[in-house]
Design a protein around this motif. Sequence first.
Motif: not given
Length: 220
Positions: A190-193, A195-203
């Motif tokens: 799980t990840l705090p909401e 930080y979601i903007s920092r995630l990208k597919i393939g990261q």
Amino acid sequence: MNAETPGSIIALNFQEGQVISKGQLLIRLKPDKFAAQVGQAGAQIQSSRQQVSVQAAQVQSANAQLIAAKTRLDLAQSEYQRFEKLQEQELISAIELEQRKSNLDAAQADYQSAFQATHSARAQVGAAQSNLSQAQSGYRYSQALVSETLIKAPFSGKVGQKYVALGDYVIPGEKILTVVDDSKMKVKFTLPEQYISRLKIGQTVEIIAEDQTDSLSAQV
């Protein structure tokens, strides 16, 4: 991994955390009981094979006697028929014909006896072959039991926790160790909401287990 057969552990060929290959021997159980069964089954196979050979020879002998008895029967029948015609023409006496009839009866009795002996010999061969088949099955089963005393890695990976020690007696179904294939892992986190903007597919992310110092890299 669970034990498949009972026995005392006489060798542990691994350490916790060790990288292992599929089929690698990990644990050896004392095979004395099953090894004795293999020896007994092997001796039974040898005995059964000898019995099959003996019975097969008896069949050959019985067949030869049957052929000889059939030849005598054919000859006795032919002779009786010839004498029967001669007696009808009053060229021989009834006593001579009766003698040929006695010979024919004796030949028929001999043939019937030889036929029964052949049938019995063939049945005994069948029984001996059945015993041999059972002995071979018992041998294969005993070998399988012996092979179960050699506990091998079901796949390549890493040894996790072990639950047994040298000298322990294990029973079927008892948990003995864990083997983990860490080449592919699925991680759920799980990840705090915020930080979601920092995630990208393939990261690429780094994952560290709480009870391990090793880290893993994975893609999301």
